[in-house]
Design a protein around this motif. Structure first.
Motif, PDB file in Angstrom:
ATOM      1  N   PHE A  89       0.837  -1.191   0.000  1.00  0.00           N
ATOM      2  CA  PHE A  89       0.000   0.000   0.000  1.00  0.00           C
ATOM      3  C   PHE A  89       0.875   1.246   0.000  1.00  0.00           C
ATOM      4  O   PHE A  89       1.924   1.292   0.635  1.00  0.00           O
ATOM      5  CB  PHE A  89      -0.902   0.031   1.244  1.00  0.00           C
ATOM      6  N   GLY A  90       0.409   2.276  -0.696  1.00  0.00           N
ATOM      7  CA  GLY A  90       1.030   3.582  -0.667  1.00  0.00           C
ATOM      8  C   GLY A  90      -0.031   4.636  -0.448  1.00  0.00           C
ATOM      9  O   GLY A  90      -1.230   4.337  -0.320  1.00  0.00           O
ATOM     10  N   SER A  91       0.373   5.880  -0.419  1.00  0.00           N
ATOM     11  CA  SER A  91      -0.555   6.966  -0.112  1.00  0.00           C
ATOM     12  C   SER A  91      -1.738   7.025  -1.070  1.00  0.00           C
ATOM     13  O   SER A  91      -2.834   7.434  -0.688  1.00  0.00           O
ATOM     14  CB  SER A  91       0.189   8.306  -0.141  1.00  0.00           C
ATOM     15  N   PHE A  92      -1.541   6.599  -2.319  1.00  0.00           N
ATOM     16  CA  PHE A  92      -2.574   6.757  -3.337  1.00  0.00           C
ATOM     17  C   PHE A  92      -3.135   5.415  -3.810  1.00  0.00           C
ATOM     18  O   PHE A  92      -3.636   5.296  -4.935  1.00  0.00           O
ATOM     19  CB  PHE A  92      -2.016   7.572  -4.506  1.00  0.00           C
ATOM     20  N   SER A  93      -3.082   4.406  -2.947  1.00  0.00           N
ATOM     21  CA  SER A  93      -3.601   3.086  -3.314  1.00  0.00           C
ATOM     22  C   SER A  93      -5.104   3.096  -3.559  1.00  0.00           C
ATOM     23  O   SER A  93      -5.619   2.243  -4.288  1.00  0.00           O
ATOM     24  CB  SER A  93      -3.267   2.063  -2.229  1.00  0.00           C
ATOM     25  N   LYS A  94      -5.817   4.047  -2.948  1.00  0.00           N
ATOM     26  CA  LYS A  94      -7.264   4.106  -3.182  1.00  0.00           C
ATOM     27  C   LYS A  94      -7.560   4.453  -4.642  1.00  0.00           C
ATOM     28  O   LYS A  94      -8.662   4.202  -5.126  1.00  0.00           O
ATOM     29  CB  LYS A  94      -7.902   5.130  -2.237  1.00  0.00           C
ATOM     30  N   ARG A  95      -6.599   4.998  -5.329  1.00  0.00           N
ATOM     31  CA  ARG A  95      -6.769   5.293  -6.763  1.00  0.00           C
ATOM     32  C   ARG A  95      -6.125   4.241  -7.659  1.00  0.00           C
ATOM     33  O   ARG A  95      -6.693   3.827  -8.655  1.00  0.00           O
ATOM     34  CB  ARG A  95      -6.176   6.671  -7.088  1.00  0.00           C
ATOM     35  N   PHE A  96      -4.913   3.775  -7.287  1.00  0.00           N
ATOM     36  CA  PHE A  96      -4.137   2.936  -8.204  1.00  0.00           C
ATOM     37  C   PHE A  96      -4.036   1.475  -7.757  1.00  0.00           C
ATOM     38  O   PHE A  96      -3.462   0.661  -8.464  1.00  0.00           O
ATOM     39  CB  PHE A  96      -2.728   3.513  -8.371  1.00  0.00           C
ATOM     40  N   GLY A  97      -4.588   1.133  -6.604  1.00  0.00           N
ATOM     41  CA  GLY A  97      -4.519  -0.237  -6.117  1.00  0.00           C
ATOM     42  C   GLY A  97      -3.213  -0.530  -5.411  1.00  0.00           C
ATOM     43  O   GLY A  97      -2.409   0.352  -5.121  1.00  0.00           O
ATOM     44  N   THR A  98      -2.986  -1.814  -5.120  1.00  0.00           N
ATOM     45  CA  THR A  98      -1.768  -2.208  -4.421  1.00  0.00           C
ATOM     46  C   THR A  98      -0.600  -2.319  -5.394  1.00  0.00           C
ATOM     47  O   THR A  98      -0.770  -2.473  -6.600  1.00  0.00           O
ATOM     48  CB  THR A  98      -1.957  -3.565  -3.735  1.00  0.00           C
ATOM     49  N   ALA A  99       0.606  -2.278  -4.827  1.00  0.00           N
ATOM     50  CA  ALA A  99       1.797  -2.471  -5.653  1.00  0.00           C
ATOM     51  C   ALA A  99       1.807  -3.862  -6.267  1.00  0.00           C
ATOM     52  O   ALA A  99       2.165  -4.035  -7.436  1.00  0.00           O
ATOM     53  CB  ALA A  99       3.050  -2.248  -4.810  1.00  0.00           C
ATOM     54  N   SER A 100       1.408  -4.880  -5.495  1.00  0.00           N
ATOM     55  CA  SER A 100       1.392  -6.245  -6.036  1.00  0.00           C
ATOM     56  C   SER A 100       0.390  -6.370  -7.174  1.00  0.00           C
ATOM     57  O   SER A 100       0.614  -7.115  -8.142  1.00  0.00           O
ATOM     58  CB  SER A 100       1.083  -7.253  -4.935  1.00  0.00           C
ATOM     59  N   GLY A 101      -0.719  -5.644  -7.096  1.00  0.00           N
ATOM     60  CA  GLY A 101      -1.695  -5.680  -8.176  1.00  0.00           C
ATOM     61  C   GLY A 101      -1.191  -5.047  -9.452  1.00  0.00           C
ATOM     62  O   GLY A 101      -1.731  -5.303 -10.540  1.00  0.00           O
ATOM     63  N   ASN A 102      -0.158  -4.227  -9.354  1.00  0.00           N
ATOM     64  CA  ASN A 102       0.422  -3.568 -10.523  1.00  0.00           C
ATOM     65  C   ASN A 102       1.646  -4.299 -11.066  1.00  0.00           C
ATOM     66  O   ASN A 102       2.299  -3.803 -11.983  1.00  0.00           O
ATOM     67  CB  ASN A 102       0.795  -2.130 -10.167  1.00  0.00           C
ATOM     68  N   LEU A 103       1.963  -5.465 -10.493  1.00  0.00           N
ATOM     69  CA  LEU A 103       3.108  -6.235 -10.982  1.00  0.00           C
ATOM     70  C   LEU A 103       2.766  -6.909 -12.304  1.00  0.00           C
ATOM     71  O   LEU A 103       1.754  -7.612 -12.414  1.00  0.00           O
ATOM     72  CB  LEU A 103       3.509  -7.290  -9.942  1.00  0.00           C
TER      73      LEU A 103
END
Length: 605
Positions: free
Chosen positions: A231-245
């Motif tokens: 999770f990062g500050s803007f995960s509510k917009r871009f999702g999790t880092a793992s989801g972007n792998l």
């Protein structure tokens, strides 16, 4: 950006028998019948490698094998290494660059930071392969450290061999990346395992003008965050880092190098997306989706004091209604903090101008100002800046130097800074820590009063924060879909926030002069932290917890961290690490080992 000042959670929790969990019972079957090791070796044991064998490993990794010793081991006024360590003990970049130290110095009654015996300072994948093969051949305890941010002590272990990936930090941007054996192109960034998020943000956003979903703390390792969910500050917009792998390179226990994505070895790919670092393989390279950069990022800071319990209870209810009606959307992230009849505002936003953000907050602030029971302990400030400058150290040096702390070493890169609010966790000695996802249903008007009551009562035991960016309810459909296709607890998808509570004290590395944590106070704090979270969870029984920010003594951790995904993770563990080479505390398959990871346990049943 004050991010985690209330973090860390409860101690002395009675462990529930892992075999009682239905999910873990299924996982036990997946893990059964494959063990050949009974124990790992320590220095002095008959099977410990000889000096000649260690020399052989050193040659295989180009001389990059290091014998480790804490700079505090023989500390004295004339010891230059010790004096430098004392000077830099609050510098996370120094701690990360010192393989014998960790970002957290320990946790009362749980673990203490102690270095591995040897470290391979890996510079390429071949170095990692050599270390994995050596550990497998000699039955060694193996540890992996990239960024080194581990509250639960998973990035170090005494009597072990460390794979230290810090020097693997190359970053490359792609305009049209195609995962192997897949179709379709993506804008993306490839990051080696030792890179920190400050490195990724500098390359992708400051220099490249795009956005990559990463962590909020700049010194967190890219690989570790992605493997834990991210999770990062803007995960509510871009999702999790793992989801972007999009794709990763992984070295498995047999020493083989795998390039994995949704089309190649999809189970291994899925398992490293939120299944926890250090359990299934060593991730050496990651390629992440990048996004169009919003025009602006911004923040809202302030603090409101209530003059009575009744007024505070009303403030909590109003704040939660305001969040539900105005902030529960992809624009907003970060946290509200509750303690001592005070509400702290530490929110961030994306895609809004300063004026638009001020208009969003105007009704809530007007409600507060209209009532004499409240006063502003800190005036509410709304700031906005071009998104491209959000991680631009020189921009902050010029416009807001009080918000950053630079790496103070003379040869430090100029972009290596940290948010001033993160400094308190550097080297911290944890008293207690807990987290829990709060379901969106609690924001329903029929449940909101019960939520507010629980929040008020919890604050009387210990302070806590609601991290709205760490619950994905309210995220756009694309971000939700990417995040759902990961191994992390599905409860995160229906949560509006992650509640976090905890406590810590000054660094207390073994041998460090003047390091004397008050253990009695630490245990008292832990008990109050426990009371606070247990009170809050009366309205969310069975809520899961985020593996990266969780209790060392988590009850039923398999369900808490991964829920219904745990049996599938256990199956991937069996396939790719059948002998259990990879072990971390409360990692997949760790129930088969003693707490220190050296002795295999007899499974029940």
């Amino acid at each position: 950006m004050h991010r985690r000042d209330l973090l860390k959670a409860a101690l002395a929790l009675p462990l529930l028998p892992w075999a009682l969990s239905p999910a873990v019972a299924a996982a036990r079957e997946a893990l059964s019948g494959v063990a050949t090791w009974h124990s790992r070796v320590r220095p002095g044991d008959p099977g410990w490698p000889t000096p000649a064998q260690w020399d052989e490993l050193s040659r295989a990794v180009g001389g990059r094998l290091q014998r480790l010793q804490s700079p505090f081991e023989h500390c004295g006024a004339s010891d230059a290494a010790c004096q430098e360590a004392l000077k830099q003990v609050r510098n996370p970049y120094y701690l990360g660059d010192t393989p014998s130290l960790t970002q957290t110095s320990g946790w009362v009654d749980a673990w203490t930071s102690r270095p591995s015996v040897y470290a391979v300072a890996a510079e390429n994948t071949a170095d990692v392969v050599a270390a994995v093969n050596f550990a497998h051949k000699h039955h060694l305890r193996l540890v992996v450290k990239g960024g080194g941010h581990s509250y639960q002590g998973t990035s170090d272990a005494p009597d072990s061999l460390l794979i230290w990936t810090r020097h693997m930090n190359h970053i490359a941007l792609h305009d049209a990346f195609v995962p192997q054996d897949c179709e379709g192109t993506h804008t993306a960034v490839t990051v080696e395992a030792g890179a920190m998020w400050v490195d990724a943000y500098t390359a992708v956003t400051t220099q490249g003008g795009r956005y990559v979903q990463g962590g909020g703390c700049m010194t967190v390792g890219v690989a570790g965050l992605v493997q834990s969910g991210g999770f990062g500050s803007f995960s509510k917009r871009f999702g999790t880092a793992s989801g972007n792998l999009l794709e990763a390179e992984v070295v498995t226990a047999d020493g083989k190098v795998h390039t994995v994505n949704a089309c190649r070895e999809p189970e291994l790919f899925w398992a490293i997306k939120g299944g926890g670092g250090g359990s299934i393989g060593v991730v050496t390279k990651l390629t992440l989706l990048t996004h169009d950069l919003p025009d602006t990022f911004g923040a809202v800071f302030g603090a409101i004091q209530a003059d009575s319990d009744a007024a505070y209870r009303a403030l909590i209810a109003q704040a939660m209604r305001f969040y539900r009606d105005a902030l529960f959307n992809p624009h907003w992230g970060e946290q509200l903090k509750f303690h001592e009849n005070m509400l702290h505002l530490s929110m961030v936003f994306q895609g809004l101008s300063q004026q638009e953000a001020e208009q969003v907050w105007a009704p809530f602030l007007a409600w507060v100002k209209a009532r004499s029971a409240y006063r502003f302990k800190e005036d509410v400030r709304v700031i906005a800046l071009p998104a491209r400058h959000f991680w631009n150290a020189d921009f902050f040096r010029q416009h807001a130097p009080q918000l950053i702390v630079p790496d103070s070493r003379p040869d430090a890169p100029r972009d290596h800074v940290l948010w001033a609010g993160d400094e308190g966790q550097v080297g911290q000695f944890i008293h207690g820590y807990r987290s829990a996802w709060l379901p969106q249903s609690l924001l329903d008007e029929r449940q909101l009063d019960a939520l507010s009551d629980a929040m008020f009562q919890a604050s009387k035991h210990w302070g806590y924060s609601l991290h709205f960016n760490k619950g994905l309810a309210g995220a756009p459909a694309d971000a939700m879909a990417r995040s759902r296709d990961t191994a992390m607890n599905p409860g995160a998808m229906g949560a509006f926030a992650l509640a976090i509570t905890g406590s810590e004290s000054e660094p207390a590395f073994p041998g460090m002069p003047g390091a004397s944590p008050d253990l009695d106070k630490a245990r008292r704090d832990a008990a109050r932290i426990d009371q606070s979270m247990d009170t809050l969870l009366r309205v969310a029984p069975g809520a899961g917890s985020y593996v990266s920010e969780s209790n060392y003594f988590e009850r039923d951790w398999q369900n808490s961290f991964w829920g219904s995904n745990y049996p599938r993770l256990a199956a991937a563990k069996r396939q790719y690490d059948p002998e259990g080479l990879f072990f971390v505390h409360h990692g997949v398959g760790s129930e088969d080992w003693s707490d220190d990871g050296f002795t295999r346990l007899k499974r029940p049943g």
